[in-house]
Design a protein around this motif. Sequence first.
Motif, PDB file in Angstrom:
ATOM      1  N   VAL A 137       0.852  -1.192   0.000  1.00  0.00           N
ATOM      2  CA  VAL A 137       0.000   0.000   0.000  1.00  0.00           C
ATOM      3  C   VAL A 137       0.887   1.241   0.000  1.00  0.00           C
ATOM      4  O   VAL A 137       1.699   1.432   0.917  1.00  0.00           O
ATOM      5  CB  VAL A 137      -0.919   0.008   1.240  1.00  0.00           C
ATOM      6  N   PRO A 138       0.778   2.091  -1.024  1.00  0.00           N
ATOM      7  CA  PRO A 138       1.670   3.270  -1.092  1.00  0.00           C
ATOM      8  C   PRO A 138       1.303   4.315  -0.056  1.00  0.00           C
ATOM      9  O   PRO A 138       0.132   4.500   0.279  1.00  0.00           O
ATOM     10  CB  PRO A 138       1.434   3.792  -2.514  1.00  0.00           C
ATOM     11  N   THR A 139       2.318   4.978   0.452  1.00  0.00           N
ATOM     12  CA  THR A 139       2.103   6.075   1.392  1.00  0.00           C
ATOM     13  C   THR A 139       1.729   7.341   0.617  1.00  0.00           C
ATOM     14  O   THR A 139       1.767   7.382  -0.618  1.00  0.00           O
ATOM     15  CB  THR A 139       3.369   6.329   2.215  1.00  0.00           C
ATOM     16  N   LYS A 140       1.375   8.385   1.355  1.00  0.00           N
ATOM     17  CA  LYS A 140       0.999   9.646   0.728  1.00  0.00           C
ATOM     18  C   LYS A 140       2.184  10.235  -0.038  1.00  0.00           C
ATOM     19  O   LYS A 140       2.040  10.713  -1.172  1.00  0.00           O
ATOM     20  CB  LYS A 140       0.519  10.638   1.790  1.00  0.00           C
ATOM     21  N   GLU A 141       3.379  10.189   0.580  1.00  0.00           N
ATOM     22  CA  GLU A 141       4.569  10.710  -0.084  1.00  0.00           C
ATOM     23  C   GLU A 141       4.907   9.905  -1.335  1.00  0.00           C
ATOM     24  O   GLU A 141       5.312  10.460  -2.365  1.00  0.00           O
ATOM     25  CB  GLU A 141       5.769  10.709   0.881  1.00  0.00           C
ATOM     26  N   ASP A 142       4.726   8.579  -1.245  1.00  0.00           N
ATOM     27  CA  ASP A 142       5.005   7.725  -2.392  1.00  0.00           C
ATOM     28  C   ASP A 142       4.051   8.026  -3.542  1.00  0.00           C
ATOM     29  O   ASP A 142       4.444   8.050  -4.709  1.00  0.00           O
ATOM     30  CB  ASP A 142       4.914   6.258  -1.993  1.00  0.00           C
ATOM     31  N   SER A 143       2.787   8.268  -3.236  1.00  0.00           N
ATOM     32  CA  SER A 143       1.805   8.586  -4.281  1.00  0.00           C
ATOM     33  C   SER A 143       2.139   9.903  -4.966  1.00  0.00           C
ATOM     34  O   SER A 143       2.032  10.028  -6.197  1.00  0.00           O
ATOM     35  CB  SER A 143       0.399   8.654  -3.660  1.00  0.00           C
ATOM     36  N   ILE A 144       2.573  10.887  -4.179  1.00  0.00           N
ATOM     37  CA  ILE A 144       2.957  12.179  -4.767  1.00  0.00           C
ATOM     38  C   ILE A 144       4.164  12.012  -5.682  1.00  0.00           C
ATOM     39  O   ILE A 144       4.215  12.568  -6.789  1.00  0.00           O
ATOM     40  CB  ILE A 144       3.249  13.197  -3.647  1.00  0.00           C
ATOM     41  N   LEU A 145       5.155  11.215  -5.232  1.00  0.00           N
ATOM     42  CA  LEU A 145       6.347  10.985  -6.046  1.00  0.00           C
ATOM     43  C   LEU A 145       5.996  10.237  -7.334  1.00  0.00           C
ATOM     44  O   LEU A 145       6.495  10.569  -8.412  1.00  0.00           O
ATOM     45  CB  LEU A 145       7.376  10.205  -5.237  1.00  0.00           C
ATOM     46  N   ARG A 146       5.134   9.233  -7.239  1.00  0.00           N
ATOM     47  CA  ARG A 146       4.742   8.485  -8.436  1.00  0.00           C
ATOM     48  C   ARG A 146       4.040   9.382  -9.445  1.00  0.00           C
ATOM     49  O   ARG A 146       4.277   9.299 -10.649  1.00  0.00           O
ATOM     50  CB  ARG A 146       3.815   7.324  -8.041  1.00  0.00           C
ATOM     51  N   ASP A 147       3.162  10.252  -8.948  1.00  0.00           N
ATOM     52  CA  ASP A 147       2.446  11.168  -9.836  1.00  0.00           C
ATOM     53  C   ASP A 147       3.406  12.127 -10.527  1.00  0.00           C
ATOM     54  O   ASP A 147       3.267  12.425 -11.717  1.00  0.00           O
ATOM     55  CB  ASP A 147       1.409  11.946  -9.027  1.00  0.00           C
ATOM     56  N   LEU A 148       4.427  12.602  -9.772  1.00  0.00           N
ATOM     57  CA  LEU A 148       5.423  13.517 -10.342  1.00  0.00           C
ATOM     58  C   LEU A 148       6.242  12.822 -11.419  1.00  0.00           C
ATOM     59  O   LEU A 148       6.476  13.386 -12.500  1.00  0.00           O
ATOM     60  CB  LEU A 148       6.333  14.050  -9.233  1.00  0.00           C
ATOM     61  N   VAL A 149       6.662  11.582 -11.154  1.00  0.00           N
ATOM     62  CA  VAL A 149       7.458  10.842 -12.129  1.00  0.00           C
ATOM     63  C   VAL A 149       6.646  10.528 -13.377  1.00  0.00           C
ATOM     64  O   VAL A 149       7.144  10.612 -14.510  1.00  0.00           O
ATOM     65  CB  VAL A 149       8.005   9.540 -11.491  1.00  0.00           C
TER      66      VAL A 149
END
Length: 288
Positions: A137-149
């Motif tokens: 389960v991705p964390t909030k920070e991980d989701s933001i990073l994935r969206d940026l990439v």
Amino acid sequence: MAKKSKEKKFSKKLLHKYRLVVLNEDTFEERFAIKLTRLNVFVILSLGTILLIAGTIFLIAFTSLKEYIPGYSSTALKKQATVLNYKTDSLQQVIDLNEQYYTSIKKVLTGDVSTVEFNRDSIIDASTIDPNDLDLVPTKEDSILRDLVDKEDKYNVFESNISSSNFVLFPPVNGTISEGYNLREKHFAVDVVVAKDTPVKATADGTVIFAEWTAETGYVVIIEHSYELISVYKHNASITKQQGDLVKSGEVIAMAGNTGELTTGPHLHFELWQKGYPVNPTQFIDFN
């Protein structure tokens, strides 16, 4: 009264008219005549001097004539000096990078590097882990990073994700291993016994970064591959490539031999290095 008389005499001298005449020397014919006063001559000379000085200053300030005056430098020379300064700085950076690069190659040739243990079993064990047992389960920070990439890769015209699963190492030669990889004895290679003039092939696609003769190891070829991998081929009888050549996997790069001081017979001394550390070639290549 005396002062007034002197002033009158001085003003008369200034305003006294003279005639400047140009005559023909042979016929005494009058060619040119002009009436002048001392005041007119003084005014004309003063104006001429001022105009001459102003013209000289203008020529020196706004033309290239100032370059001929000691102490002034040429504009073209200034531009050239600036360009040369930038080029010198760039060349110095290139020289520093090359020095670091050649130092790394020298360490590879001499084996003067720190060693690292590479356990293939740990990788195999890691591949057997069931992904269902992991918390993915991705964390909030991980989701933001994935969206940026994802946004960055969306407009990227270059291929950025290259899988290493298709990267296969080709055996440079086939033969019997006379001496294996040994970290304790600092033998960061495998010695494969082959007949003289056996074709030595590139283990993978890459660029030849070294192809020269050395006193201890004879003809040596070093190839730089993807994923920061370097392969080394020593004691060759001859080499068929030179520095800068692009080679394909399985392409002949040398002929096996018995050259150099540190050799006891025809064989290939083969090394693998990744990120500056030696790797056991037998973990990835079957030489039989």
